[in-house]
Motif scaffolding. Structure first.
Motif, PDB file in Angstrom:
ATOM      1  N   LEU A 178       0.836  -1.194   0.000  1.00 46.18           N
ATOM      2  CA  LEU A 178       0.000   0.000   0.000  1.00 46.18           C
ATOM      3  C   LEU A 178       0.874   1.248   0.000  1.00 46.18           C
ATOM      4  O   LEU A 178       1.820   1.357   0.792  1.00 46.18           O
ATOM      5  CB  LEU A 178      -0.916   0.022   1.229  1.00 46.18           C
ATOM      6  CG  LEU A 178      -2.271  -0.712   1.109  1.00 46.18           C
ATOM      7  CD1 LEU A 178      -2.082  -2.172   0.746  1.00 46.18           C
ATOM      8  CD2 LEU A 178      -3.068  -0.571   2.386  1.00 46.18           C
ATOM      9  N   GLU A 187      -4.417  10.240   3.522  1.00 50.04           N
ATOM     10  CA  GLU A 187      -4.060   8.871   3.872  1.00 50.04           C
ATOM     11  C   GLU A 187      -5.220   8.035   4.414  1.00 50.04           C
ATOM     12  O   GLU A 187      -5.078   6.822   4.587  1.00 50.04           O
ATOM     13  CB  GLU A 187      -2.937   8.921   4.919  1.00 50.04           C
ATOM     14  CG  GLU A 187      -2.207   7.627   5.156  1.00 50.04           C
ATOM     15  CD  GLU A 187      -1.120   7.772   6.200  1.00 50.04           C
ATOM     16  OE1 GLU A 187      -0.327   6.836   6.325  1.00 50.04           O
ATOM     17  OE2 GLU A 187      -1.055   8.812   6.887  1.00 50.04           O
ATOM     18  N   LEU A 190      -6.337   4.961   2.439  1.00 52.61           N
ATOM     19  CA  LEU A 190      -5.286   3.939   2.422  1.00 52.61           C
ATOM     20  C   LEU A 190      -5.253   3.199   3.752  1.00 52.61           C
ATOM     21  O   LEU A 190      -5.106   1.974   3.796  1.00 52.61           O
ATOM     22  CB  LEU A 190      -3.938   4.580   2.127  1.00 52.61           C
ATOM     23  CG  LEU A 190      -2.832   3.621   1.652  1.00 52.61           C
ATOM     24  CD1 LEU A 190      -3.108   3.160   0.229  1.00 52.61           C
ATOM     25  CD2 LEU A 190      -1.466   4.302   1.709  1.00 52.61           C
ATOM     26  N   LEU A 191      -5.388   3.928   4.848  1.00 50.58           N
ATOM     27  CA  LEU A 191      -5.402   3.298   6.166  1.00 50.58           C
ATOM     28  C   LEU A 191      -6.606   2.374   6.339  1.00 50.58           C
ATOM     29  O   LEU A 191      -6.483   1.275   6.894  1.00 50.58           O
ATOM     30  CB  LEU A 191      -5.402   4.365   7.261  1.00 50.58           C
ATOM     31  CG  LEU A 191      -4.066   5.056   7.556  1.00 50.58           C
ATOM     32  CD1 LEU A 191      -4.273   6.285   8.423  1.00 50.58           C
ATOM     33  CD2 LEU A 191      -3.094   4.090   8.218  1.00 50.58           C
ATOM     34  N   CYS A 194      -5.996  -0.741   4.558  1.00 47.68           N
ATOM     35  CA  CYS A 194      -5.097  -1.578   5.366  1.00 47.68           C
ATOM     36  C   CYS A 194      -5.893  -2.350   6.409  1.00 47.68           C
ATOM     37  O   CYS A 194      -5.676  -3.553   6.614  1.00 47.68           O
ATOM     38  CB  CYS A 194      -4.032  -0.706   6.019  1.00 47.68           C
ATOM     39  SG  CYS A 194      -2.870  -1.594   7.073  1.00 47.68           S
ATOM     40  N   LYS A 198      -6.144  -6.516   6.513  1.00 45.17           N
ATOM     41  CA  LYS A 198      -5.708  -7.293   7.680  1.00 45.17           C
ATOM     42  C   LYS A 198      -6.874  -8.027   8.334  1.00 45.17           C
ATOM     43  O   LYS A 198      -6.717  -9.166   8.792  1.00 45.17           O
ATOM     44  CB  LYS A 198      -5.023  -6.374   8.687  1.00 45.17           C
ATOM     45  CG  LYS A 198      -3.634  -5.922   8.246  1.00 45.17           C
ATOM     46  CD  LYS A 198      -2.854  -5.351   9.429  1.00 45.17           C
ATOM     47  CE  LYS A 198      -1.388  -5.187   9.068  1.00 45.17           C
ATOM     48  NZ  LYS A 198      -0.586  -4.785  10.241  1.00 45.17           N
ATOM     49  N   VAL A 204       0.096  -7.009   4.888  1.00 46.06           N
ATOM     50  CA  VAL A 204       0.238  -5.655   4.355  1.00 46.06           C
ATOM     51  C   VAL A 204       1.669  -5.159   4.542  1.00 46.06           C
ATOM     52  O   VAL A 204       2.238  -5.267   5.625  1.00 46.06           O
ATOM     53  CB  VAL A 204      -0.735  -4.674   5.042  1.00 46.06           C
ATOM     54  CG1 VAL A 204      -0.476  -3.239   4.574  1.00 46.06           C
ATOM     55  CG2 VAL A 204      -2.181  -5.063   4.779  1.00 46.06           C
ATOM     56  N   TYR A 206       3.055  -1.547   4.346  1.00 46.83           N
ATOM     57  CA  TYR A 206       2.444  -0.215   4.300  1.00 46.83           C
ATOM     58  C   TYR A 206       3.521   0.863   4.176  1.00 46.83           C
ATOM     59  O   TYR A 206       4.326   1.065   5.078  1.00 46.83           O
ATOM     60  CB  TYR A 206       1.623   0.024   5.571  1.00 46.83           C
ATOM     61  CG  TYR A 206       0.728   1.245   5.493  1.00 46.83           C
ATOM     62  CD1 TYR A 206      -0.546   1.158   4.962  1.00 46.83           C
ATOM     63  CD2 TYR A 206       1.181   2.483   5.936  1.00 46.83           C
ATOM     64  CE1 TYR A 206      -1.361   2.265   4.871  1.00 46.83           C
ATOM     65  CE2 TYR A 206       0.378   3.603   5.850  1.00 46.83           C
ATOM     66  CZ  TYR A 206      -0.899   3.481   5.315  1.00 46.83           C
ATOM     67  OH  TYR A 206      -1.700   4.596   5.225  1.00 46.83           O
ATOM     68  N   GLY A 208       2.558   4.151   2.950  1.00 45.38           N
ATOM     69  CA  GLY A 208       1.879   5.378   3.332  1.00 45.38           C
ATOM     70  C   GLY A 208       2.076   6.531   2.376  1.00 45.38           C
ATOM     71  O   GLY A 208       2.148   6.361   1.152  1.00 45.38           O
ATOM     72  N   THR A 230      -3.156   1.798  -4.394  1.00 46.99           N
ATOM     73  CA  THR A 230      -2.902   3.211  -4.188  1.00 46.99           C
ATOM     74  C   THR A 230      -4.189   4.000  -4.351  1.00 46.99           C
ATOM     75  O   THR A 230      -5.147   3.531  -4.985  1.00 46.99           O
ATOM     76  CB  THR A 230      -1.823   3.738  -5.155  1.00 46.99           C
ATOM     77  OG1 THR A 230      -1.413   5.041  -4.742  1.00 46.99           O
ATOM     78  CG2 THR A 230      -2.347   3.797  -6.594  1.00 46.99           C
TER      79      THR A 230
END
Length: 298
Positions: A178, A187, A190-191, A194, A198, A204, A206, A208, A230
């Motif tokens: 990621l 972000e 993206l978080l 993640c 998980k 992952v 990561y 960032g 992305t």
């Protein structure tokens, strides 16, 4: 103290400016101030009142009844209803108050109440993401300040990091890399991706925010991920977005690339065969379901 035009009140409350002017004239609901050049404006207290009036009006209270209520009674009734309600609009209303006052305790109260009722994932999908979309529009139109937008964004970011850390199980599924392109700092999506990965039992890597392509290539060589993900929100221009997506496809031909974000959703782009567009998180959850189904079949 912030100041607002009547158009700002309309944006934040959902009540048309024409209706606000009628309420102002007929019920003396608001008493706008004036600048030295005689331009009308409203303050934080005016905005809070209108938000509460709009909330009660949307929930069946007639305006004639609302204006007859003392201010403290209006506020108490709104608090009671929002604490008891699961309705998305009611939670968005409560969060709007938090951003106006930059009220961290209020945010914690609303967020935690939603988690108890909905769980973390549905709170993000049903409450936080619609709210973030709303404040994105408000920020672009100048109805809220960059500081207010950053305040809420960072609180949400903290919640996501804590939730990801709580997923301490040993994942053995597919590996996802990621990252955000250089200059991209938004972000939260993206978080949350993640977290979903998980929670689905996958791994992952990561990277960032603002990942240089040279670093991306180096990490790819080390980890050989099955998927790369992305989100392109604001860092790239319309002219360079297609070039960036095509470049990623050419550099990583053996990996499935998952892309999302305003810069790709709102544009008419050509996606190479190893690039998959995700318009919504429902699309990503579908992809994760497909991966899990294939793994079970094997």
């Amino acid at each position: 103290m912030s100041t607002y035009s009547i158009k700002d009140l309309e944006q934040l409350s959902g009540i048309k400016a024409h209706t606000l002017r009628i309420w102002e004239q007929r019920y003396n609901l608001l008493n706008p101030k004036r600048t030295e050049t005689n331009i009308r404006y409203y303050d934080d207290e005016d905005l809070k009142l209108i938000l509460n009036v709009a909330f009660l009006n949307e929930n069946g209270y007639k305006i004639s009844r609302i204006v007859a209520m003392p201010r403290r009674e209006i506020k108490a009734e709104v608090l009671r209803m929002t604490e008891e309600s699961l309705a998305q609009d009611d939670q968005l209303h409560a969060l709007t108050f938090c951003i106006i006052d930059m009220d961290e305790e209020g945010f914690e109260r609303v967020f935690n109440a939603c988690i108890v009722k909905l769980g973390f994932e549905q709170t993000m999908l049903d409450v936080i993401y619609p709210f973030m979309s709303k404040i994105g529009v408000l920020w672009q139109t100048g109805s809220i300040t960059p500081a207010q937008e950053h305040f809420i964004s960072n609180l949400v970011r903290q919640k996501l990091i804590v939730a990801i850390d709580a997923l301490n199980q040993l994942n053995t599924g597919k590996k996802f890399l990621l990252f955000l392109p250089e200059g991209e700092l938004h972000e939260i999506s993206l978080l949350f991706s993640c977290f979903l990965i998980k929670a689905s039992g996958h791994r992952v890597v990561y990277l960032g925010q603002s990942t240089p392509q040279e670093d991306l290539r180096m990490v790819y060589r080390v980890h050989q991920p099955d998927y790369m993900l992305t989100v392109l929100t604001s860092a790239l221009s319309s002219e360079t977005t297609q070039e960036y997506v095509s470049s990623l496809s050419a550099q990583f031909p053996d990996t499935q690339l998952l892309v999302s974000g305003y810069q790709v959703i709102a544009k008419d782009l050509v996606f190479p065969s190893n690039v998959r567009l995700m318009r919504h998180f429902a699309d990503f959850k579908e992809i994760l379901g497909e991966i899990s189904s294939v793994a079970q079949e094997k």
